[in-house]
Scaffold this motif. Structure first.
Motif, PDB file in Angstrom:
ATOM      1  N   GLU A  99       0.813  -1.204   0.000  1.00 36.28           N
ATOM      2  CA  GLU A  99       0.000   0.000   0.000  1.00 36.28           C
ATOM      3  C   GLU A  99       0.853   1.264   0.000  1.00 36.28           C
ATOM      4  O   GLU A  99       2.077   1.212   0.184  1.00 36.28           O
ATOM      5  N   ILE A 100       0.171   2.377  -0.182  1.00 31.69           N
ATOM      6  CA  ILE A 100       0.769   3.700  -0.031  1.00 31.69           C
ATOM      7  C   ILE A 100       0.276   4.289   1.279  1.00 31.69           C
ATOM      8  O   ILE A 100      -0.899   4.176   1.635  1.00 31.69           O
ATOM      9  N   GLY A 101       1.177   4.923   2.014  1.00 28.87           N
ATOM     10  CA  GLY A 101       0.804   5.676   3.199  1.00 28.87           C
ATOM     11  C   GLY A 101       1.028   7.157   2.948  1.00 28.87           C
ATOM     12  O   GLY A 101       1.929   7.544   2.201  1.00 28.87           O
ATOM     13  N   ILE A 102       0.178   7.999   3.566  1.00 25.04           N
ATOM     14  CA  ILE A 102       0.303   9.450   3.431  1.00 25.04           C
ATOM     15  C   ILE A 102       0.299  10.085   4.813  1.00 25.04           C
ATOM     16  O   ILE A 102      -0.535   9.763   5.667  1.00 25.04           O
ATOM     17  N   ALA A 103       1.246  10.997   5.026  1.00 27.90           N
ATOM     18  CA  ALA A 103       1.289  11.808   6.242  1.00 27.90           C
ATOM     19  C   ALA A 103       1.472  13.263   5.824  1.00 27.90           C
ATOM     20  O   ALA A 103       2.012  13.548   4.754  1.00 27.90           O
ATOM     21  N   VAL A 104       1.034  14.188   6.662  1.00 21.30           N
ATOM     22  CA  VAL A 104       1.078  15.602   6.286  1.00 21.30           C
ATOM     23  C   VAL A 104       1.527  16.447   7.476  1.00 21.30           C
ATOM     24  O   VAL A 104       1.312  16.070   8.637  1.00 21.30           O
ATOM     25  N   GLY A 150       6.164  17.126  13.061  1.00 20.36           N
ATOM     26  CA  GLY A 150       4.719  17.268  13.126  1.00 20.36           C
ATOM     27  C   GLY A 150       3.938  16.505  12.081  1.00 20.36           C
ATOM     28  O   GLY A 150       2.758  16.806  11.852  1.00 20.36           O
ATOM     29  N   TYR A 151       4.555  15.503  11.446  1.00 17.68           N
ATOM     30  CA  TYR A 151       3.829  14.740  10.422  1.00 17.68           C
ATOM     31  C   TYR A 151       2.762  13.863  11.071  1.00 17.68           C
ATOM     32  O   TYR A 151       3.047  13.080  11.982  1.00 17.68           O
ATOM     33  N   GLN A 152       1.538  14.017  10.589  1.00 22.11           N
ATOM     34  CA  GLN A 152       0.411  13.240  11.084  1.00 22.11           C
ATOM     35  C   GLN A 152      -0.028  12.244  10.014  1.00 22.11           C
ATOM     36  O   GLN A 152      -0.273  12.624   8.864  1.00 22.11           O
TER      37      GLN A 152
END
Length: 338
Positions: free
Chosen positions: A142-147, A154-156
């Motif tokens: 899968e792909i994971g995304i954090a922002v 501070g990546y959530q």
């Protein structure tokens, strides 16, 4: 002690001395603004740079390098992304180890975060990180995304998914000259990899531009003088192989047949592709091949092979690695031994 034994010991000591001199020379060259491919690369704290399988973005006049932190002694319940900054691509300042816990549904003792890539969205002012997310058996794919609002902290974690319902393992990033952002991901059941356009806010994979029908991983892409060049690595695990390239007039293809980008017997000089970085200066645009020299038994000591490519008119070639330097302002490259 026999003369033969003494001779063997002497040869081993001589070999060790030569290796030691090479390491010192590489560090000395770095202090002079020279990149030595495959040499030990240190940050401002004199620690080995931990940014494997990484990617680079340019924000203003600062480059940010993100990659897998595989240093020894890390808490095995977390995965870490190294973050560094530089004004010249040679001297890197350590910013942080970005720490991630296993997402819900993944075994915290057995999960994978690989090949992190960060995009800066100028409209939302957000830093959006994509990464390959998997279980220990590589079945999730899968792909994971954090922002985050900040580049180095501070990546959530936001979400994880299979893009277009397809498996995704190695990922690469590409930002075109017009600012459009793309993700490259390997989808093994299709025997190829996908080039996909991201949404305007970079928070989703919006459109599948093409499926490059070649069983490759470590995909990377660059736009140079009217042509798109894509490179990739064959599926040989940790072992290096002869990386290849193809070209197209549009990112959607059609793509030319793949060709070797270095002499086949060199196995891309022991490296695997991770990114093609274009430095556009006032006089010249230089495309840098970014590769990883993996050491599976000592991953913390895996090295980086960066070299300016010979590229143009539909051809791409990785020269034999040697020390080099780049003028970020003009884009010109000089080789230390010439």
């Amino acid at each position: 002690m026999k003369i033969k034994d003494i001779a063997i010991i002497f040869i081993l000591l001589l070999f060790a001395a030569v290796i030691s001199c090479q390491v010192v020379t590489g560090q000395q060259l770095q202090r002079r603004g020279i990149i030595t491919p495959g040499s030990l690369w240190l940050d401002n704290n004199r620690n080995t740079i931990q940014a494997h399988g990484g990617g680079i973005i340019l924000v203003g006049s600062t480059y940010y390098w993100f990659g897998e932190d595989r240093a020894q002694g890390l808490d095995p319940l977390y995965k870490y992304v190294g973050c560094y900054s530089s004004e010249d691509l040679v001297h890197w300042t350590f910013l942080s180890k970005i720490k991630f816990a296993a997402p819900k549904g993944f075994d915290p003792h057995h999960w994978v975060l690989e090949r992190p890539k960060v995009y800066y969205n100028r409209k939302t002012k957000k830093y959006v990180m994509y990464f390959h997310l998997d279980d220990a058996r590589y079945k999730a794919a899968e792909i994971g995304i954090a922002v985050s609002n900040d580049v180095d902290s501070g990546y959530q974690f936001v979400k994880h998914f299979r893009p277009f319902g397809m498996e995704s393992r190695d990922i690469g990033q590409f930002i075109d000259d017009d600012g459009t952002a793309y993700l490259i991901f390997e989808s093994r059941p299709t025997h190829g990899f996908v080039i996909a356009r991201l949404s305007d806010d970079y928070m989703s994979v919006e459109k599948k531009m093409c499926l490059v029908k070649e069983p490759l991983e470590g995909g990377a892409l660059v736009h140079y003088k009217g042509l798109y060049y894509v490179i990739g690595s064959h599926l040989t695990g940790w072992n290096p192989n002869s990386n290849v390239y193809a070209t197209a007039k549009k990112v959607s293809g059609p793509w030319s047949p793949f060709k070797n980008m270095a002499p086949s017997e060199t196995n891309t000089y022991g490296s695997q592709s991770t990114m093609l970085l274009k430095v556009t200066g006032t006089k010249k645009a230089t495309v840098i091949y970014m590769g990883d020299i993996w050491k599976p038994a000592a991953q913390w000591d895996s090295r980086y092979l960066w070299m300016p490519l010979k590229i143009g008119k539909g051809k791409l070639w990785l020269p034999k690695p040697e020390p080099w330097e780049i003028n970020i302002k003009t884009g010109f490259v000089k080789f230390a031994n010439k």
